[in-house]
Design an enzyme around this catalytic site. Structure first.
Site, PDB file in Angstrom:
ATOM      1  N   GLU A 133       0.841  -1.206   0.000  1.00 42.25           N
ATOM      2  CA  GLU A 133       0.000   0.000   0.000  1.00 42.25           C
ATOM      3  C   GLU A 133       0.871   1.249   0.000  1.00 42.25           C
ATOM      4  O   GLU A 133       0.571   2.222  -0.695  1.00 42.25           O
ATOM      5  CB  GLU A 133      -0.946   0.019   1.209  1.00 42.25           C
ATOM      6  CG  GLU A 133      -2.001  -1.057   1.186  1.00 42.25           C
ATOM      7  CD  GLU A 133      -2.723  -1.188  -0.151  1.00 42.25           C
ATOM      8  OE1 GLU A 133      -3.176  -0.160  -0.700  1.00 42.25           O
ATOM      9  OE2 GLU A 133      -2.830  -2.310  -0.668  1.00 42.25           O
ATOM     10  N   TRP A 174     -15.676  10.628 -14.046  1.00 41.18           N
ATOM     11  CA  TRP A 174     -14.888  10.389 -12.835  1.00 41.18           C
ATOM     12  C   TRP A 174     -14.290  11.681 -12.284  1.00 41.18           C
ATOM     13  O   TRP A 174     -14.034  11.806 -11.087  1.00 41.18           O
ATOM     14  CB  TRP A 174     -13.776   9.363 -13.109  1.00 41.18           C
ATOM     15  CG  TRP A 174     -12.865   9.741 -14.253  1.00 41.18           C
ATOM     16  CD1 TRP A 174     -13.052   9.463 -15.570  1.00 41.18           C
ATOM     17  CD2 TRP A 174     -11.639  10.504 -14.182  1.00 41.18           C
ATOM     18  NE1 TRP A 174     -12.031   9.998 -16.324  1.00 41.18           N
ATOM     19  CE2 TRP A 174     -11.141  10.626 -15.503  1.00 41.18           C
ATOM     20  CE3 TRP A 174     -10.917  11.072 -13.145  1.00 41.18           C
ATOM     21  CZ2 TRP A 174      -9.961  11.308 -15.804  1.00 41.18           C
ATOM     22  CZ3 TRP A 174      -9.728  11.743 -13.437  1.00 41.18           C
ATOM     23  CH2 TRP A 174      -9.275  11.860 -14.757  1.00 41.18           C
TER      24      TRP A 174
HETATM   25  C1  LIG Z   1     -11.233   6.733  -5.427  1.00 45.81           C
HETATM   26  C2  LIG Z   1     -10.081   6.781  -4.457  1.00 45.81           C
HETATM   27  C3  LIG Z   1      -9.597   8.005  -4.004  1.00 45.81           C
HETATM   28  C4  LIG Z   1      -8.525   8.060  -3.114  1.00 45.81           C
HETATM   29  N1  LIG Z   1      -8.053   9.279  -2.690  1.00 45.81           N
HETATM   30  C5  LIG Z   1      -6.993   9.349  -1.862  1.00 45.81           C
HETATM   31  C6  LIG Z   1      -6.468  10.603  -1.434  1.00 45.81           C
HETATM   32  O1  LIG Z   1      -6.943  11.670  -1.828  1.00 45.81           O
HETATM   33  N2  LIG Z   1      -5.412  10.593  -0.572  1.00 45.81           N
HETATM   34  C7  LIG Z   1      -4.849   9.433  -0.121  1.00 45.81           C
HETATM   35  O2  LIG Z   1      -3.890   9.487   0.670  1.00 45.81           O
HETATM   36  N3  LIG Z   1      -5.293   8.239  -0.533  1.00 45.81           N
HETATM   37  C8  LIG Z   1      -6.350   8.151  -1.383  1.00 45.81           C
HETATM   38  N4  LIG Z   1      -6.821   6.932  -1.769  1.00 45.81           N
HETATM   39  C9  LIG Z   1      -6.096   5.720  -1.365  1.00 45.81           C
HETATM   40  C10 LIG Z   1      -6.589   5.059  -0.065  1.00 45.81           C
HETATM   41  O3  LIG Z   1      -7.976   4.928  -0.081  1.00 45.81           O
HETATM   42  C11 LIG Z   1      -6.175   5.823   1.184  1.00 45.81           C
HETATM   43  O4  LIG Z   1      -4.801   6.126   1.128  1.00 45.81           O
HETATM   44  C12 LIG Z   1      -6.425   4.966   2.426  1.00 45.81           C
HETATM   45  O5  LIG Z   1      -7.791   4.684   2.537  1.00 45.81           O
HETATM   46  C13 LIG Z   1      -5.945   5.706   3.650  1.00 45.81           C
HETATM   47  O6  LIG Z   1      -6.231   4.963   4.790  1.00 45.81           O
HETATM   48  P1  LIG Z   1      -5.062   4.432   5.733  1.00 45.81           P
HETATM   49  O7  LIG Z   1      -4.120   5.526   6.019  1.00 45.81           O
HETATM   50  O8  LIG Z   1      -5.716   3.756   6.867  1.00 45.81           O
HETATM   51  O9  LIG Z   1      -4.371   3.371   4.771  1.00 45.81           O
HETATM   52  P2  LIG Z   1      -3.486   2.083   5.049  1.00 45.81           P
HETATM   53  O10 LIG Z   1      -4.232   0.922   4.500  1.00 45.81           O
HETATM   54  O11 LIG Z   1      -3.007   1.997   6.429  1.00 45.81           O
HETATM   55  O12 LIG Z   1      -2.241   2.318   4.066  1.00 45.81           O
HETATM   56  C14 LIG Z   1      -1.062   3.020   4.483  1.00 45.81           C
HETATM   57  C15 LIG Z   1      -0.795   4.201   3.578  1.00 45.81           C
HETATM   58  O13 LIG Z   1      -0.550   3.758   2.242  1.00 45.81           O
HETATM   59  C16 LIG Z   1      -1.070   4.714   1.321  1.00 45.81           C
HETATM   60  N5  LIG Z   1      -2.095   4.062   0.522  1.00 45.81           N
HETATM   61  C17 LIG Z   1      -2.885   3.035   0.891  1.00 45.81           C
HETATM   62  N6  LIG Z   1      -3.665   2.645  -0.128  1.00 45.81           N
HETATM   63  C18 LIG Z   1      -3.355   3.458  -1.170  1.00 45.81           C
HETATM   64  C19 LIG Z   1      -3.824   3.557  -2.504  1.00 45.81           C
HETATM   65  N7  LIG Z   1      -4.738   2.725  -3.004  1.00 45.81           N
HETATM   66  N8  LIG Z   1      -3.306   4.511  -3.295  1.00 45.81           N
HETATM   67  C20 LIG Z   1      -2.360   5.350  -2.836  1.00 45.81           C
HETATM   68  N9  LIG Z   1      -1.881   5.296  -1.583  1.00 45.81           N
HETATM   69  C21 LIG Z   1      -2.366   4.365  -0.761  1.00 45.81           C
HETATM   70  C22 LIG Z   1      -1.670   5.853   2.144  1.00 45.81           C
HETATM   71  O14 LIG Z   1      -0.700   6.857   2.274  1.00 45.81           O
HETATM   72  C23 LIG Z   1      -1.958   5.176   3.472  1.00 45.81           C
HETATM   73  O15 LIG Z   1      -1.982   6.052   4.567  1.00 45.81           O
HETATM   74  C24 LIG Z   1      -7.909   6.857  -2.676  1.00 45.81           C
HETATM   75  C25 LIG Z   1      -8.406   5.622  -3.133  1.00 45.81           C
HETATM   76  C26 LIG Z   1      -9.479   5.586  -4.000  1.00 45.81           C
HETATM   77  C27 LIG Z   1      -9.987   4.263  -4.470  1.00 45.81           C
END
Ligand SMILES: Cc1cc2nc3c(=O)[nH]c(=O)nc-3n(C[C@H](O)[C@H](O)[C@H](O)COP(=O)(O)OP(=O)(O)OC[C@H]3O[C@@H](n4cnc5c(N)ncnc54)[C@H](O)[C@@H]3O)c2cc1C
Length: 480
Positions: A287, A372
């Site tokens: 991630e 989108w």
């Molecule tokens: C339509 C859509 C829009 C999104 N918009 C954003 C946004 O504006 N900002 C954002 O930070 N993330 C975004 N994400 C990615 C992801 O949903 C979030 O990073 C994640 O939900 C953050 O939760 P967490 O910190 O608990 O993630 P965790 O699961 O703990 O992951 C750790 C870190 O990895 C990074 N990460 C995780 N998944 C992704 C991913 N799919 N893409 C890129 N980085 C990721 C983030 O920095 C996150 O904090 C988006 C995903 C989708 C499908």
């Protein structure tokens, strides 16, 4: 001769630990710090009020931390970035600044702004010294055998693994406190409390009770996640009712913690060696690398920040103009509970679970066949972790217009997703209390068995099967 100062220009990196630009500036001599706030530019970029509020609160915390290092912080407000070079021209007349240090920012406008500042400083024999700090690897440095950027995550990730193998990127220490700069007279500095007032018109609903600021807090959250939740992450991460993910995205986004700190914490039990010991560890690493991937994409393919699809073959898709459905989606009133729960979670907290982000984005771009970019903008306007690279990457993945996207014919059924990932309906119930009387089977699709059910909740605004078939037809017919 009077002292020459190094100036650290903080942007999306509001911390003192593991900060490349701060570290290098302080090694070069007495240092002062600068933050420029640009309210109108923020509006152009659709920054969410909750994100601005979070930033301003962290700014106060940064100021206190810099004070403990005897580094004064100058906070200046300049509405639009185009006026920043002129500000530097004045600043270097008024303060004996040797060089300006900052960490690279990747958007097209950010790069243009920094080039203009660099040009101005060079004319005065000074430099804007830039560091790659937001990513694990400098953008432009992960290349395939033909020396081209990767367009597929799997191959990108493999190369990242190879680069991490010999040694993980090391964190910079906190600089030692410098001597107090007694002979320095700062020309003007606004305190962040008065800036908060200035921004008040943008911040209607501060949520400070939910999103605590401070580096110490963010690091504690990181440690707690690694020690208590990581082992379960691979499974738990997909269930929105569980606190199965780190919730660190907002902290990473404005740089309260760094990506290197996350990686070091992830491999702490292996004494900092890149030695993957479990699926859970690999899953979280991946991630973090998705984040890395989208930032490299933003740099290598600047068209994605100009509202263009990554896959040019999708540019003729005739998206539907349906303002009523768009509004129902935005407000969590589509009649599809998992979608509405996600949209309401974001409106209430500024954050949405990743699995639900995917479901909501696919529903808008496929079932409703709405552009989108309208969803991308709405997310940006409401997310506390709104980040151009990740948001654009996530949206284009779901809409099948992006890098390594979901193929256009693979469309999530939101009801099946809901049954699979929220089997007890707990997440739905939290955000849709009007469904409290339904059992865990009915809650995913309230009117499926009994159309006349008396509920204060809308019927689905679209037929899932028909709209899925419509999306596939439209994509098939318009891909060039
Ligand atoms: C339509 C859509 C829009 C999104 N918009 C954003 C946004 O504006 N900002 C954002 O930070 N993330 C975004 N994400 C990615 C992801 O949903 C979030 O990073 C994640 O939900 C953050 O939760 P967490 O910190 O608990 O993630 P965790 O699961 O703990 O992951 C750790 C870190 O990895 C990074 N990460 C995780 N998944 C992704 C991913 N799919 N893409 C890129 N980085 C990721 C983030 O920095 C996150 O904090 C988006 C995903 C989708 C499908």
């Amino acid at each position: 001769m009077s002292t020459a100062y190094q100036l650290v220009w903080f942007r999306q990196d509001l911390r003192i630990r593991d900060h490349a630009a701060l570290w290098h500036a302080t090694q070069a001599g007495p240092t002062i710090a600068l933050v420029i706030l640009s309210p109108e530019q923020g509006q152009l970029h659709d920054d969410a009020p909750i994100k601005i509020d979070f930033y301003l609160r962290q700014l106060q915390s940064l100021k206190d931390q810099l004070a403990s290092l005897n580094i004064p912080l100058l906070v200046h407000s300049i509405s639009l970035w185009k006026d920043i070079p002129e500000y530097f021209a004045t600043l270097i007349q008024q303060l004996p600044i040797q060089h300006v240090y900052a960490n690279v920012e990747l958007g097209v406008n950010e790069l243009k702004r920094d080039q203009a500042v660099q040009k101005l400083l060079n004319q005065q024999d000074k430099e804007l010294v830039l560091f790659h700090d937001r990513t694990l690897f400098p953008v432009g440095s992960i290349r395939n055998q033909s020396n081209l950027p990767y367009q597929v995550f799997g191959a990108f990730k493999k190369t990242c693994y190879q680069r991490l193998q010999p040694a993980l990127p090391q964190c910079y220490p906190i600089p030692a406190p410098q001597q107090a700069l007694t002979d320095l007279k700062l020309i003007s500095s606004t305190d962040s409390k008065s800036l908060q007032l200035e921004y008040q018109k943008h911040i209607q609903h501060p949520h400070d009770h939910e999103w605590q600021v401070g580096e110490a807090y963010a690091l504690q959250q990181l440690d707690q996640f690694i020690e208590e939740q990581l082992s379960d992450y691979k499974i738990a991460r997909d269930f929105p009712a569980r606190a199965g993910t780190s919730q660190l995205s907002a902290y990473l986004n404005i740089g309260i913690i760094s990506i290197r700190q996350c990686l070091q914490a992830l491999f702490r039990a292996q004494q900092g060696h890149f030695d993957i010991q479990s699926d859970a560890q690999q899953s979280w690493l991946d991630e973090l690398l998705w984040r890395e991937f989208y930032q490299h994409i933003l740099f290598d393919f600047p068209r994605v920040s100009r509202h263009l699809p990554f896959k040019q073959s999708t540019q003729n898709i005739p998206w539907r103009d349906d303002p009523v459905a768009l509004q129902q989606w935005q407000q969590g009133q589509t009649g599809i509970p998992i979608v509405d729960a996600g949209m309401r979670q974001m409106l209430a907290t500024g954050w949405m679970h990743n699995r639900v982000r995917m479901i909501c984005a696919m529903f808008l771009s496929k079932n409703l066949l709405i552009d989108w970019r309208k969803g991308e903008q709405w997310f940006m306007q409401h997310l506390i972790d709104g980040d151009l690279a990740a948001n654009n990457g996530g949206w284009q993945w779901c809409a099948s217009t992006g890098t390594d996207s979901a193929p256009y014919f693979r469309i999530f059924n939101p009801v099946s997703q809901s049954q699979k990932f929220d089997p007890e309906g707990e997440y739905i119930l939290k955000w849709l209390p009007e469904l409290a009387q339904l059992d865990k089977k009915t809650i995913h699709e309230p009117y499926a068995k009994k159309h006349s059910l008396a509920l204060d909740y809308p019927h689905p605004i679209v037929d899932l099967k028909l709209s899925r078939a419509r999306a596939i037809e439209v994509f098939k017919a318009h891909l060039s």
